[in-house]
Enzyme design. Structure first.
Site, short mmCIF file in Angstrom:
data_model
loop_
_atom_site.label_atom_id
_atom_site.label_comp_id
_atom_site.label_asym_id
_atom_site.label_seq_id
_atom_site.Cartn_x
_atom_site.Cartn_y
_atom_site.Cartn_z
CB SER A 1 -6.00 7.94 11.86
OG SER A 1 -6.67 9.10 11.18
CG ASN B 1 -6.68 0.56 -1.64
OD1 ASN B 1 -7.45 0.66 -2.67
ND2 ASN B 1 -6.56 1.68 -0.93
N GLY C 1 0.79 -1.37 -0.04
CA GLY C 1 0.14 -0.03 0.06
C GLY C 1 0.66 1.23 0.06
CE LYS D 1 -6.32 3.08 10.87
NZ LYS D 1 -5.60 2.12 10.68
CE1 TYR E 1 -9.00 4.04 8.41
CE2 TYR E 1 -9.63 6.47 9.17
CZ TYR E 1 -8.85 5.50 8.68
OH TYR E 1 -7.48 5.64 8.62
CG ASP F 1 -1.38 -5.52 0.88
OD1 ASP F 1 -0.69 -4.70 1.19
OD2 ASP F 1 -2.33 -5.59 0.43
CG ASN F 2 -6.23 -8.32 1.37
OD1 ASN F 2 -5.99 -7.34 0.94
ND2 ASN F 2 -7.52 -8.35 2.00
P1 NAD Z 1 -3.39 1.57 1.48
O1 NAD Z 1 -4.72 1.09 1.30
O2 NAD Z 1 -2.63 2.09 0.42
O3 NAD Z 1 -2.53 0.50 2.22
C1 NAD Z 1 -3.23 -0.46 2.98
C2 NAD Z 1 -2.90 -1.98 2.38
O4 NAD Z 1 -3.71 -2.93 3.32
C3 NAD Z 1 -3.53 -2.27 1.09
O5 NAD Z 1 -2.12 -2.64 0.06
C4 NAD Z 1 -4.38 -3.22 1.01
O6 NAD Z 1 -4.53 -4.27 0.23
C5 NAD Z 1 -4.09 -3.97 2.62
N1 NAD Z 1 -5.13 -4.64 3.30
C6 NAD Z 1 -6.34 -4.02 3.69
N2 NAD Z 1 -6.82 -5.21 4.21
C7 NAD Z 1 -6.16 -6.23 4.44
C8 NAD Z 1 -6.32 -7.48 4.90
N3 NAD Z 1 -7.35 -7.82 5.46
N4 NAD Z 1 -5.51 -8.19 4.96
C9 NAD Z 1 -4.19 -8.04 4.18
N5 NAD Z 1 -4.10 -6.84 3.69
C10 NAD Z 1 -5.07 -5.88 3.59
O7 NAD Z 1 -3.52 2.73 2.74
P2 NAD Z 1 -2.57 3.76 3.51
O8 NAD Z 1 -2.65 4.98 2.95
O9 NAD Z 1 -1.01 3.21 2.90
O10 NAD Z 1 -2.66 3.47 4.87
C11 NAD Z 1 -1.86 2.48 5.60
C12 NAD Z 1 -2.43 2.46 7.14
O11 NAD Z 1 -2.32 3.88 7.64
C13 NAD Z 1 -3.92 2.28 7.03
O12 NAD Z 1 -4.10 1.62 8.23
C14 NAD Z 1 -4.65 3.44 7.28
O13 NAD Z 1 -5.99 3.32 7.84
C15 NAD Z 1 -3.73 4.30 8.02
N6 NAD Z 1 -3.76 5.57 7.83
C16 NAD Z 1 -3.75 6.21 6.47
C17 NAD Z 1 -3.90 7.60 6.31
C18 NAD Z 1 -3.85 8.42 5.05
O14 NAD Z 1 -4.37 9.25 4.94
N7 NAD Z 1 -3.32 7.44 4.05
C19 NAD Z 1 -4.09 8.50 7.75
C20 NAD Z 1 -4.24 7.96 8.73
C21 NAD Z 1 -4.06 6.44 9.04
C1 UD1 Z 2 -10.10 12.22 6.17
C2 UD1 Z 2 -10.75 11.58 7.08
C3 UD1 Z 2 -10.26 11.19 8.47
C4 UD1 Z 2 -9.06 10.36 7.77
C5 UD1 Z 2 -8.07 11.24 6.92
C6 UD1 Z 2 -6.89 10.60 6.28
C7 UD1 Z 2 -13.11 12.57 6.61
C8 UD1 Z 2 -14.32 13.20 7.34
N1 UD1 Z 2 -11.99 12.28 7.49
O1 UD1 Z 2 -9.52 13.42 6.79
O2 UD1 Z 2 -10.96 10.34 9.14
O3 UD1 Z 2 -8.13 9.85 9.15
O4 UD1 Z 2 -8.85 11.48 5.81
O5 UD1 Z 2 -7.03 9.38 5.85
O6 UD1 Z 2 -13.40 11.85 5.57
N2 UD1 Z 2 -11.42 18.15 0.14
C9 UD1 Z 2 -12.17 18.88 -0.72
N3 UD1 Z 2 -12.34 18.16 -1.88
C10 UD1 Z 2 -12.28 16.92 -2.16
C11 UD1 Z 2 -11.54 16.02 -1.16
C12 UD1 Z 2 -11.19 16.85 0.07
O7 UD1 Z 2 -12.18 20.17 -0.63
O8 UD1 Z 2 -12.62 16.44 -3.09
C13 UD1 Z 2 -10.85 18.67 1.41
C14 UD1 Z 2 -11.65 18.38 2.66
O9 UD1 Z 2 -12.89 18.99 2.95
C15 UD1 Z 2 -10.60 18.55 3.97
C16 UD1 Z 2 -9.18 18.68 3.11
O10 UD1 Z 2 -9.43 18.54 1.53
O11 UD1 Z 2 -10.69 19.75 4.28
C17 UD1 Z 2 -8.57 17.22 3.23
O12 UD1 Z 2 -9.47 16.06 3.00
P1 UD1 Z 2 -9.23 14.76 3.24
O13 UD1 Z 2 -7.97 14.30 2.06
O14 UD1 Z 2 -10.14 13.73 2.92
O15 UD1 Z 2 -8.71 14.43 4.71
P2 UD1 Z 2 -9.31 14.80 6.07
O16 UD1 Z 2 -10.89 15.27 5.83
O17 UD1 Z 2 -8.45 15.70 6.67
#
Ligand code: NAD
Ligand code: UD1
Length: 335
Positions: free
Chosen positions: A127, A38, A13, A157, A153, A34-35
């Site tokens: 998160s 995504n 991911g 967490k 979601y 990873d499965n």
């Molecule tokens: P991502 O979707 O790119 O990566 C997650 C990976 O987990 C994917 O490759 C998916 O295939 C794999 N996966 C999901 N369910 C699975 C399962 N049951 N078994 C095996 N593999 C599985 O997401 P990311 O942005 O890289 O996020 C990584 C982690 O960080 C996640 O737990 C996410 O919730 C957390 N996180 C992400 C953000 C963000 O904005 N990207 C913010 C806060 C927290």
């Molecule tokens: C979202 C999630 C949060 C998660 C975080 C990281 C919600 C309400 N919250 O946060 O739980 O931890 O992502 O994965 O979804 N925006 C636009 N247009 C768009 C998309 C986003 O204006 O099409 C704005 C949003 O209003 C926000 C900012 O861009 O102000 C960032 O958005 P986003 O990337 O979705 O992150 P968060 O809202 O911070």
């Protein structure tokens, strides 16, 4: 000789792949589970190009306890970095059971295997969403969590954080590090790794990327009437490579019990500023239209990153402008 063997769940991911590359470059042996729900298996080729080593890969779902046990049986892992999970906030509202089963259920299976096979160190991707709504936009680790989380979601967490804490109470040899990410953006400087979701994205940066590629007609900006300097929402955007380095720093400081760190820059950037930064890097106008507010959005929040700086010696080095340039490089490489 390797500095240690790490199992990275979710390692193909977005954040897991960048962290894997950093871990290998720092001298660790990494195996990925990873499965691919995504992400794509081709990410392994790209990690190999960057780091010179192809991590061993297990196409395994965390919910498959039998296969998971097989991975641990032969693994001999020192530490697990646990990224795997579903992360689409809106989807989690529509399909709560799927989110609880995958994220919470999958983590319980993982912890059971860790216990059974004597691997007692885990770094977990949490998160900023666990803080819910607070009186101040600057989130610090000592604030309450779990009270006002708006999505299933986010609740997964919070629940996983609580489960991890309970595990360390029952077994004092367990070491848990919880990392609360703010808004990860950007891509690897090589342009080889970046955010490439299988489904339609919901977060700001992947949507901006799709608009730039012409796959989505325009960016809809969710509200310009917030009590912020320019009226659009303010977030703490952190470059994914800084985030990956934060994992390394946190892992190298692990000890028994629970440690919790915010990983953010400490600075807020508005949606309009993000659009301007992308336009500056690309040299082209990004089609945008302001529409109404998105339900559940907060006007402003950002990290207090002081604890990570004090205890881990970690702070961000890269800027939003760096993230935009790296994102464009990734867009060109993956086109
Ligand atoms: P991502 O979707 O790119 O990566 C997650 C990976 O987990 C994917 O490759 C998916 O295939 C794999 N996966 C999901 N369910 C699975 C399962 N049951 N078994 C095996 N593999 C599985 O997401 P990311 O942005 O890289 O996020 C990584 C982690 O960080 C996640 O737990 C996410 O919730 C957390 N996180 C992400 C953000 C963000 O904005 N990207 C913010 C806060 C927290
Ligand atoms: C979202 C999630 C949060 C998660 C975080 C990281 C919600 C309400 N919250 O946060 O739980 O931890 O992502 O994965 O979804 N925006 C636009 N247009 C768009 C998309 C986003 O204006 O099409 C704005 C949003 O209003 C926000 C900012 O861009 O102000 C960032 O958005 P986003 O990337 O979705 O992150 P968060 O809202 O911070």
């Amino acid at each position: 000789m390797s500095k240690g063997k790490i199992l990275v769940t979710g390692g193909t991911g977005y954040i897991g792949s960048h962290t894997t590359a950093e871990l290998i470059e720092a001298g660790y042996e990494v195996e990925i589970l990873d499965n691919l729900c995504n992400s794509k298996v081709e990410v392994l080729d790209r990690i190999e190009k960057i780091a010179g080593v192809r991590p061993k890969f297990y196409d395994v779902d965390l919910r498959d306890a039998e296969k998971l046990a097989g991975v641990f049986k032969s693994g001999g892992f020192d530490t697990v970095m646990h990224f795997a999970g579903l992360k689409a906030v809106g989807e989690s509202v529509e399909q709560p059971l799927r989110y609880y089963e995958n994220n919470v259920g999958g983590t319980i299976n993982l912890l059971e295997c860790m216990q059974e096979y004597g691997c007692k160190k885990i770094v977990f991707s949490s998160s900023a969403t666990v803080y819910g709504v607070q009186d101040t936009p600057k989130y610090v680790e000592t604030m309450s969590t779990g009270g006002t989380i708006s999505s299933p979601y986010g609740k997964t967490k919070y629940m996983i954080e609580e489960i991890l804490k309970d595990v360390t109470v029952a077994d004092s040899a367990f070491a848990v590090t919880i990392l609360r990410y703010f808004n990860p953006i950007g891509a690897h400087r090589s342009g080889l790794l970046g955010e490439d979701p299988n489904d339609r994205p919901n977060n700001l940066m992947p949507i901006i990327m799709k608009v730039a590629k012409g796959e989505i007609g325009e960016l809809t900006i969710f509200g310009d009437d917030y009590p912020t300097p320019d009226g659009s929402c303010v977030r703490d955007y952190i470059h994914v490579v800084d985030l990956a380095e934060g994992h390394l720093a946190a892992m190298e400081q692990m000890g028994p019990g629970v440690q919790i760190y915010n990983l953010g820059s400490g600075a807020g950037t508005s949606v309009f500023e993000m659009v301007k930064a992308f336009e500056k890097a690309s040299g082209a106008e990004l089609p945008c239209r302001v529409i109404g507010r998105r339900a559940g959005d907060l006007a402003e929040f950002y990290a207090d990153p002081g604890l990570a700086k004090e205890k881990l010696g970690w702070e961000v080095k890269l800027t939003v402008d760096d993230a935009m340039e790296d994102t464009l490089r990734f867009l060109r490489t993956s086109a």
